[in-house]
Motif scaffolding. Structure first.
Motif, PDB file in Angstrom:
ATOM      1  N   GLY A 177      42.514  61.186  14.843  1.00 25.19           N
ATOM      2  CA  GLY A 177      42.295  59.826  15.323  1.00 25.19           C
ATOM      3  C   GLY A 177      42.891  58.789  14.402  1.00 25.19           C
ATOM      4  O   GLY A 177      43.484  57.798  14.853  1.00 25.19           O
ATOM      5  N   ARG A 178      42.752  59.024  13.103  1.00 28.22           N
ATOM      6  CA  ARG A 178      43.344  58.098  12.131  1.00 28.22           C
ATOM      7  C   ARG A 178      44.866  58.076  12.267  1.00 28.22           C
ATOM      8  O   ARG A 178      45.498  57.029  12.163  1.00 28.22           O
ATOM      9  CB  ARG A 178      42.950  58.481  10.711  1.00 28.22           C
ATOM     10  CG  ARG A 178      41.501  58.210  10.403  1.00 28.22           C
ATOM     11  CD  ARG A 178      41.124  58.748   9.014  1.00 28.22           C
ATOM     12  NE  ARG A 178      39.699  58.703   8.817  1.00 28.22           N
ATOM     13  CZ  ARG A 178      39.087  57.766   8.096  1.00 28.22           C
ATOM     14  NH1 ARG A 178      39.792  56.818   7.513  1.00 28.22           N
ATOM     15  NH2 ARG A 178      37.783  57.774   7.965  1.00 28.22           N
ATOM     16  N   GLY A 179      45.433  59.255  12.489  1.00 24.46           N
ATOM     17  CA  GLY A 179      46.883  59.348  12.676  1.00 24.46           C
ATOM     18  C   GLY A 179      47.340  58.614  13.925  1.00 24.46           C
ATOM     19  O   GLY A 179      48.331  57.881  13.900  1.00 24.46           O
ATOM     20  N   LYS A 180      46.609  58.797  15.022  1.00 24.13           N
ATOM     21  CA  LYS A 180      46.953  58.095  16.254  1.00 24.13           C
ATOM     22  C   LYS A 180      46.839  56.580  16.073  1.00 24.13           C
ATOM     23  O   LYS A 180      47.687  55.825  16.547  1.00 24.13           O
ATOM     24  CB  LYS A 180      46.031  58.529  17.397  1.00 24.13           C
ATOM     25  CG  LYS A 180      46.296  59.895  17.944  1.00 24.13           C
ATOM     26  CD  LYS A 180      45.318  60.194  19.065  1.00 24.13           C
ATOM     27  CE  LYS A 180      45.444  61.589  19.595  1.00 24.13           C
ATOM     28  NZ  LYS A 180      44.454  61.852  20.661  1.00 24.13           N
ATOM     29  N   GLU A 181      45.762  56.175  15.416  1.00 23.24           N
ATOM     30  CA  GLU A 181      45.560  54.740  15.193  1.00 23.24           C
ATOM     31  C   GLU A 181      46.708  54.157  14.371  1.00 23.24           C
ATOM     32  O   GLU A 181      47.258  53.098  14.698  1.00 23.24           O
ATOM     33  CB  GLU A 181      44.232  54.486  14.493  1.00 23.24           C
ATOM     34  CG  GLU A 181      43.943  53.020  14.280  1.00 23.24           C
ATOM     35  CD  GLU A 181      42.643  52.752  13.536  1.00 23.24           C
ATOM     36  OE1 GLU A 181      42.298  51.569  13.424  1.00 23.24           O
ATOM     37  OE2 GLU A 181      41.987  53.704  13.074  1.00 23.24           O
ATOM     38  N   ALA A 182      47.085  54.860  13.312  1.00 25.64           N
ATOM     39  CA  ALA A 182      48.178  54.382  12.454  1.00 25.64           C
ATOM     40  C   ALA A 182      49.503  54.364  13.216  1.00 25.64           C
ATOM     41  O   ALA A 182      50.262  53.396  13.123  1.00 25.64           O
ATOM     42  CB  ALA A 182      48.295  55.269  11.214  1.00 25.64           C
ATOM     43  N   ALA A 183      49.771  55.424  13.971  1.00 27.00           N
ATOM     44  CA  ALA A 183      51.014  55.475  14.744  1.00 27.00           C
ATOM     45  C   ALA A 183      51.057  54.353  15.776  1.00 27.00           C
ATOM     46  O   ALA A 183      52.093  53.716  15.972  1.00 27.00           O
ATOM     47  CB  ALA A 183      51.156  56.830  15.436  1.00 27.00           C
ATOM     48  N   GLY A 184      49.919  54.100  16.402  1.00 27.47           N
ATOM     49  CA  GLY A 184      49.854  53.020  17.377  1.00 27.47           C
ATOM     50  C   GLY A 184      50.075  51.665  16.738  1.00 27.47           C
ATOM     51  O   GLY A 184      50.744  50.794  17.310  1.00 27.47           O
ATOM     52  N   ALA A 185      49.529  51.484  15.535  1.00 29.16           N
ATOM     53  CA  ALA A 185      49.704  50.213  14.828  1.00 29.16           C
ATOM     54  C   ALA A 185      51.168  50.014  14.423  1.00 29.16           C
ATOM     55  O   ALA A 185      51.705  48.906  14.539  1.00 29.16           O
ATOM     56  CB  ALA A 185      48.797  50.167  13.608  1.00 29.16           C
ATOM     57  N   ILE A 186      51.796  51.082  13.968  1.00 30.78           N
ATOM     58  CA  ILE A 186      53.193  50.995  13.519  1.00 30.78           C
ATOM     59  C   ILE A 186      54.133  50.723  14.685  1.00 30.78           C
ATOM     60  O   ILE A 186      55.049  49.909  14.579  1.00 30.78           O
ATOM     61  CB  ILE A 186      53.600  52.283  12.773  1.00 30.78           C
ATOM     62  CG1 ILE A 186      52.874  52.358  11.433  1.00 30.78           C
ATOM     63  CG2 ILE A 186      55.108  52.341  12.562  1.00 30.78           C
ATOM     64  CD1 ILE A 186      52.997  53.698  10.732  1.00 30.78           C
ATOM     65  N   GLU A 206      41.168  55.152  17.600  1.00 31.06           N
ATOM     66  CA  GLU A 206      39.876  54.586  17.209  1.00 31.06           C
ATOM     67  C   GLU A 206      38.740  55.291  17.942  1.00 31.06           C
ATOM     68  O   GLU A 206      37.696  55.591  17.356  1.00 31.06           O
ATOM     69  CB  GLU A 206      39.847  53.089  17.501  1.00 31.06           C
ATOM     70  CG  GLU A 206      40.753  52.281  16.592  1.00 31.06           C
ATOM     71  CD  GLU A 206      40.920  50.836  17.026  1.00 31.06           C
ATOM     72  OE1 GLU A 206      40.523  50.480  18.163  1.00 31.06           O
ATOM     73  OE2 GLU A 206      41.464  50.056  16.232  1.00 31.06           O
ATOM     74  N   ALA A 207      38.950  55.582  19.239  1.00 31.17           N
ATOM     75  CA  ALA A 207      37.935  56.278  20.031  1.00 31.17           C
ATOM     76  C   ALA A 207      37.704  57.695  19.505  1.00 31.17           C
ATOM     77  O   ALA A 207      36.558  58.156  19.420  1.00 31.17           O
ATOM     78  CB  ALA A 207      38.347  56.318  21.499  1.00 31.17           C
ATOM     79  N   ASP A 208      38.781  58.380  19.133  1.00 32.73           N
ATOM     80  CA  ASP A 208      38.646  59.731  18.577  1.00 32.73           C
ATOM     81  C   ASP A 208      37.821  59.711  17.291  1.00 32.73           C
ATOM     82  O   ASP A 208      36.984  60.591  17.065  1.00 32.73           O
ATOM     83  CB  ASP A 208      40.019  60.340  18.291  1.00 32.73           C
ATOM     84  CG  ASP A 208      40.767  60.749  19.552  1.00 32.73           C
ATOM     85  OD1 ASP A 208      40.165  60.763  20.644  1.00 32.73           O
ATOM     86  OD2 ASP A 208      41.971  61.052  19.437  1.00 32.73           O
ATOM     87  N   GLN A 209      38.050  58.716  16.457  1.00 30.51           N
ATOM     88  CA  GLN A 209      37.303  58.606  15.210  1.00 30.51           C
ATOM     89  C   GLN A 209      35.821  58.351  15.479  1.00 30.51           C
ATOM     90  O   GLN A 209      34.949  58.955  14.840  1.00 30.51           O
ATOM     91  CB  GLN A 209      37.863  57.469  14.356  1.00 30.51           C
ATOM     92  CG  GLN A 209      39.237  57.762  13.787  1.00 30.51           C
ATOM     93  CD  GLN A 209      39.797  56.563  13.067  1.00 30.51           C
ATOM     94  OE1 GLN A 209      39.258  56.166  12.038  1.00 30.51           O
ATOM     95  NE2 GLN A 209      40.858  55.986  13.605  1.00 30.51           N
ATOM     96  N   LYS A 210      35.536  57.478  16.424  1.00 30.55           N
ATOM     97  CA  LYS A 210      34.135  57.189  16.759  1.00 30.55           C
ATOM     98  C   LYS A 210      33.454  58.418  17.330  1.00 30.55           C
ATOM     99  O   LYS A 210      32.302  58.705  17.003  1.00 30.55           O
ATOM    100  CB  LYS A 210      34.059  56.023  17.735  1.00 30.55           C
ATOM    101  CG  LYS A 210      34.393  54.700  17.088  1.00 30.55           C
ATOM    102  CD  LYS A 210      34.369  53.561  18.069  1.00 30.55           C
ATOM    103  CE  LYS A 210      34.812  52.278  17.357  1.00 30.55           C
ATOM    104  NZ  LYS A 210      34.944  51.163  18.286  1.00 30.55           N
ATOM    105  N   LYS A 211      34.171  59.148  18.189  1.00 27.55           N
ATOM    106  CA  LYS A 211      33.620  60.362  18.786  1.00 27.55           C
ATOM    107  C   LYS A 211      33.286  61.391  17.701  1.00 27.55           C
ATOM    108  O   LYS A 211      32.217  62.004  17.727  1.00 27.55           O
ATOM    109  CB  LYS A 211      34.604  60.939  19.797  1.00 27.55           C
ATOM    110  CG  LYS A 211      34.051  62.068  20.625  1.00 27.55           C
ATOM    111  CD  LYS A 211      34.928  62.381  21.822  1.00 27.55           C
ATOM    112  CE  LYS A 211      36.143  63.157  21.436  1.00 27.55           C
ATOM    113  NZ  LYS A 211      36.907  63.678  22.588  1.00 27.55           N
ATOM    114  N   ALA A 212      34.176  61.545  16.733  1.00 27.08           N
ATOM    115  CA  ALA A 212      33.930  62.491  15.641  1.00 27.08           C
ATOM    116  C   ALA A 212      32.721  62.046  14.814  1.00 27.08           C
ATOM    117  O   ALA A 212      31.899  62.874  14.404  1.00 27.08           O
ATOM    118  CB  ALA A 212      35.164  62.610  14.751  1.00 27.08           C
ATOM    119  N   GLY A 213      32.591  60.759  14.579  1.00 22.80           N
ATOM    120  CA  GLY A 213      31.451  60.243  13.827  1.00 22.80           C
ATOM    121  C   GLY A 213      30.133  60.470  14.545  1.00 22.80           C
ATOM    122  O   GLY A 213      29.128  60.833  13.923  1.00 22.80           O
TER     123      GLY A 213
END
Length: 63
Positions: free
Chosen positions: A16-25, A36-43
């Motif tokens: 999720g962090r990777g997707k978020e960073a790639a999306g931001a870039i 962001e959703a993947d990170q929240k789901k994991a949490g």
């Protein structure tokens, strides 16, 4: 929580962090939101597993 669950949740968080960073870039808001959703789901999964562990500890003590 089992080791497999911990690893799976951590991998999901990192992905999720990777997707978020790639999306931001790349300016891809959809990919960023998905990350962001993947990170929240994991949490959330981690918190559920923590509750399961605490309940199991209480059951073990009661027996």
């Amino acid at each position: 929580m089992g080791t497999d669950d911990k690893l799976h949740n951590k991998a999901e968080d990192l992905a999720g962090r990777g997707k978020e960073a790639a999306g931001a870039i790349t300016g891809d808001d959809s990919l960023k939101a998905e990350g962001e959703a993947d990170q929240k789901k994991a949490g959330i999964k981690d918190k559920i597993e923590d509750v399961k562990d605490k309940v199991q500890e209480k059951v073990d003590k009661a027996l």
